[in-house]
Design a protein around this motif. Structure first.
Motif, short mmCIF file in Angstrom:
data_model
loop_
_atom_site.label_atom_id
_atom_site.label_comp_id
_atom_site.label_asym_id
_atom_site.label_seq_id
_atom_site.Cartn_x
_atom_site.Cartn_y
_atom_site.Cartn_z
N ALA A 30 0.92 -1.22 0.06
CA ALA A 30 -0.04 -0.01 -0.05
C ALA A 30 0.78 1.31 -0.03
O ALA A 30 0.70 2.32 -0.88
CB ALA A 30 -0.75 0.00 1.15
N VAL A 31 1.91 1.12 0.90
CA VAL A 31 2.76 2.50 0.71
C VAL A 31 3.70 2.51 -0.71
O VAL A 31 3.64 3.68 -1.15
CB VAL A 31 3.98 2.17 2.13
CG1 VAL A 31 4.90 3.55 1.93
CG2 VAL A 31 3.07 2.34 3.11
N GLN B 184 2.42 2.01 -3.20
CA GLN B 184 1.18 2.50 -4.19
C GLN B 184 1.15 3.72 -3.98
O GLN B 184 0.77 4.78 -4.74
CB GLN B 184 -0.02 1.85 -4.25
CG GLN B 184 0.23 0.34 -5.10
CD GLN B 184 -0.96 -0.38 -4.58
OE1 GLN B 184 -1.89 -0.34 -3.67
NE2 GLN B 184 -1.10 -1.52 -5.47
N ILE B 185 1.12 4.21 -2.52
CA ILE B 185 0.83 5.81 -2.43
C ILE B 185 2.17 6.57 -2.86
O ILE B 185 1.72 7.47 -3.44
CB ILE B 185 0.92 5.84 -0.64
CG1 ILE B 185 -0.38 5.52 -0.10
CG2 ILE B 185 1.06 7.51 -0.21
CD1 ILE B 185 -0.61 5.65 1.28
N VAL B 186 3.34 6.23 -2.85
CA VAL B 186 4.33 6.93 -3.06
C VAL B 186 4.49 6.97 -4.78
O VAL B 186 4.68 7.84 -5.34
CB VAL B 186 5.83 5.98 -2.79
CG1 VAL B 186 7.06 6.57 -3.48
CG2 VAL B 186 6.07 5.95 -1.19
N VAL C 125 1.55 7.25 -6.52
CA VAL C 125 0.65 8.41 -6.56
C VAL C 125 1.38 9.68 -6.65
O VAL C 125 0.93 10.49 -7.26
CB VAL C 125 -0.35 8.38 -5.34
CG1 VAL C 125 -1.48 9.87 -5.65
CG2 VAL C 125 -1.43 7.19 -6.02
N LEU C 126 2.42 9.88 -5.50
CA LEU C 126 3.07 11.07 -5.17
C LEU C 126 4.12 11.31 -6.48
O LEU C 126 4.54 12.35 -6.20
CB LEU C 126 3.48 11.07 -4.12
CG LEU C 126 2.64 11.09 -2.80
CD1 LEU C 126 3.40 10.94 -1.44
CD2 LEU C 126 1.81 12.42 -2.80
N LYS C 127 4.34 10.51 -7.05
CA LYS C 127 5.49 10.54 -8.10
C LYS C 127 6.68 10.84 -7.52
O LYS C 127 7.32 11.84 -8.11
CB LYS C 127 4.82 11.57 -9.18
CG LYS C 127 3.68 11.14 -10.18
CD LYS C 127 3.73 11.88 -11.24
CE LYS C 127 2.22 11.74 -11.88
NZ LYS C 127 1.26 12.26 -10.90
N LEU C 128 7.15 10.15 -6.52
CA LEU C 128 8.51 10.41 -6.13
C LEU C 128 9.54 9.40 -6.59
O LEU C 128 9.26 8.37 -6.73
CB LEU C 128 8.31 10.30 -4.39
CG LEU C 128 7.65 11.49 -3.67
CD1 LEU C 128 7.32 11.14 -2.24
CD2 LEU C 128 7.99 12.87 -3.91
N PRO C 129 10.94 9.84 -6.60
CA PRO C 129 11.94 8.96 -7.04
C PRO C 129 12.27 7.97 -6.14
O PRO C 129 13.57 7.56 -6.25
CB PRO C 129 12.90 9.98 -7.48
CG PRO C 129 12.85 11.05 -6.30
CD PRO C 129 11.37 11.01 -6.02
N LEU D 111 9.96 2.95 -1.31
CA LEU D 111 9.47 2.71 0.01
C LEU D 111 8.77 1.50 0.19
O LEU D 111 7.96 1.42 1.09
CB LEU D 111 8.78 3.89 0.53
CG LEU D 111 9.22 5.27 0.56
CD1 LEU D 111 8.48 6.34 1.11
CD2 LEU D 111 10.49 5.01 1.18
#
Lengths: 259, 231
Positions: free
Chosen positions: B26-27, B29-31, B33-37, B40
């Motif tokens: 789940a985390v 997938q959250i990352v 969504v946030l489009k971070l490099p 996690l």
């Protein structure tokens, strides 16, 4: 996000009726032989002569092809192109593209690697299409796999959609409070904590309750548990498993043979 | 040995493992969504390793890949040893007291990253011939074109890409564990691993020294790579 968490398709076929352990052994055998055998065309042969006919035998051919292509084709194509272009082996240059040489050897190498990956993922897919996870787990725990492992696998498959739904709710809730999830890099990086925090805190609070609940149902009891569902394991399947293991050993030995 | 492994597992551990695997996914997938490099996607594994012990962490990591394979993409199966050692290393470092203050957590993250890079290298080389289907393979491919061996190219790519992800993961896990009520944590076998210490002056100096050393190491690595690129 997918709505269904297991690949399993309920049908009546030879493959569905096989014992889960036999299917698992078969899958492992196909993959290991594809990787270990020294003969160049083995993976291609296994794909055409074993995996595809088996998908017909399991009566899941359309779903198999669809899932396999969706999962592997992008990865395998990417892998093939990257390796064909960048693998610095071989002399017979087929064509040049600026500083990159595509040689006959690198093409062959890339083709075999991509097929191996294709065999690996497609035979696992076939296994998952014809075997229900809980059937596999109950068969394995009957053979002595500790019940805790079965609990972890099965309950993860159940909990996962719940956690994903919770994550979606938290994202929506925080956005509606004005959390910035789309602008600059630092704003997005700062949004990690308010999104991940509530998810993890909420999940940790649940743990204690669940622990008490399963403890009350004899989770750590050492006594043998009876099973509601009997899974057949005829003796000829046992022979099949030994033959498959023998084949794996033979291809491993051939691989070690000094050529 | 067996007793040590067993001591990692009580009923709370067994209940936490599925939830931790769920959190990994789940985390991740959250990352996305946030489009971070970063990924996690081993945060749950690290938390189990820290709170319950190295073997529990290792099991969480390995099963996490199995679940990912069953539920989403069977291509995840061969990478289970990487997740196994991420969980193991997180637990080991926490047992050695490296999960008690922010700078120690940074060191833990770095050690986890090195472990992940080293373990994933043979898998990548023997299974995929060094070039996998992930985006960081462009770096590997580039290094191989410059004449580096496969092993060396894959390992350098790992050393370059892993630390950012794993240090962030460790820091985030630390922040979350600090925020959890003591009562929630106390039931896990290795809860004492996260009792935070107040830092003394000397500790702070050691911290600064360690951070400087890490930066020097990173610079050294980069320089080595640049040298090998131009040479």
């Amino acid at each position: 996000m997918r709505e269904r968490l297991s690949f399993y398709i309920k049908r009546d076929s030879v493959l569905h009726r096989l014992n889960p352990l036999t299917k698992l052994t078969l899958t492992m055998a196909l993959i290991l032989i594809a990787f270990l055998s020294p003969w160049y065309w083995t993976p291609h042969f296994i794909l055409l002569a074993a995996v595809l006919p088996l998908s017909f035998a399991g009566r899941v051919f359309p779903e198999f092809i669809k899932t396999a292509l969706r999962l592997i084709l992008p990865a395998a194509t990417f892998l093939f192109l990257m390796q064909a272009i960048f693998q610095p082996v071989g002399e017979t240059v087929i064509f040049k593209f600026y500083f990159l040489d595509v040689t006959r050897e690198s093409l062959m190498f890339a083709f075999r690697n991509a097929t191996r990956i294709f065999v690996m993922v497609s035979s696992f897919t076939l296994f998952l299409l014809t075997t229900h996870p809980s059937e596999l787990m109950s068969d394995l725990s009957r053979r002595g796999l500790p019940g805790q492992f079965a609990y972890v696998i099965i309950s993860t498959l159940q909990i996962l959609p719940q956690i994903q739904a919770k994550a979606q709710t938290i994202i929506a809730a925080q956005r509606s409070r004005g959390l910035d999830t789309e602008s600059t890099f630092f704003k997005r990086a700062g949004a990690i904590v308010p999104l991940v925090g509530p998810l993890v805190f909420g999940s940790f609070i649940e743990v204690e309750e669940r622990a008490i609940a399963i403890e009350a149902r004899g989770f750590t009891s050492k006594n043998l548990k009876t099973s509601l569902q009997e899974i057949a394991d005829p003796s000829f399947e046992r022979t099949v498993r030994w033959v498959l293991i023998l084949l794996i050993i033979i291809s491993a030995l051939l691989n070690l043979w000094p050529s | 040995m067996l007793e040590k492994i067993k001591s990692n597992f009580n009923t709370q551990t067994w209940v936490l493992i599925p939830i931790a695997i769920g959190l990994n996914i789940a985390v991740g997938q959250i990352v996305l969504v946030l489009k971070l490099p970063v990924f996690l996607d081993s945060i749950g594994t690290v938390m189990v390793g820290v709170l319950c012990g190295p073997w529990a962490g290792a099991l969480t990591g390995a099963l996490s890949n199995v679940i990912w394979g069953i539920a989403f993409d069977p291509g995840a199966f061969p990478w289970w040893p990487v997740a196994f050692f991420i969980g193991y290393m997180a637990g080991r470092m926490a047992n050695w007291g490296f999960f008690k203050s922010w700078w120690r957590v940074v060191v833990t993250g770095f050690v986890i990253a090195l472990t992940a890079a080293i373990v994933s290298t043979p898998i990548s080389v023997y299974l995929f011939g060094g070039i996998t289907a992930s985006g960081s393979s462009f770096i590997t491919a580039y290094l191989m074109q410059t004449g580096q061996g496969v092993l060396q190219a894959v390992l350098s790519t790992g050393f370059l890409t892993e630390p950012v992800d794993k240090i962030t993961t460790a820091m985030l896990a630390f922040a979350i564990i600090l925020g959890l009520p003591k009562r929630t944590i106390s039931g896990y076998p290795n809860a004492k691993n996260v009792e935070t210490q107040t830092e003394s002056k000397t500790e702070l100096y050691i911290a600064l020294g360690v951070v400087v050393l890490l930066i020097l190491f990173a610079v050294f690595l980069l320089q080595g790579m640049i040298a090998s690129l131009s040479g």
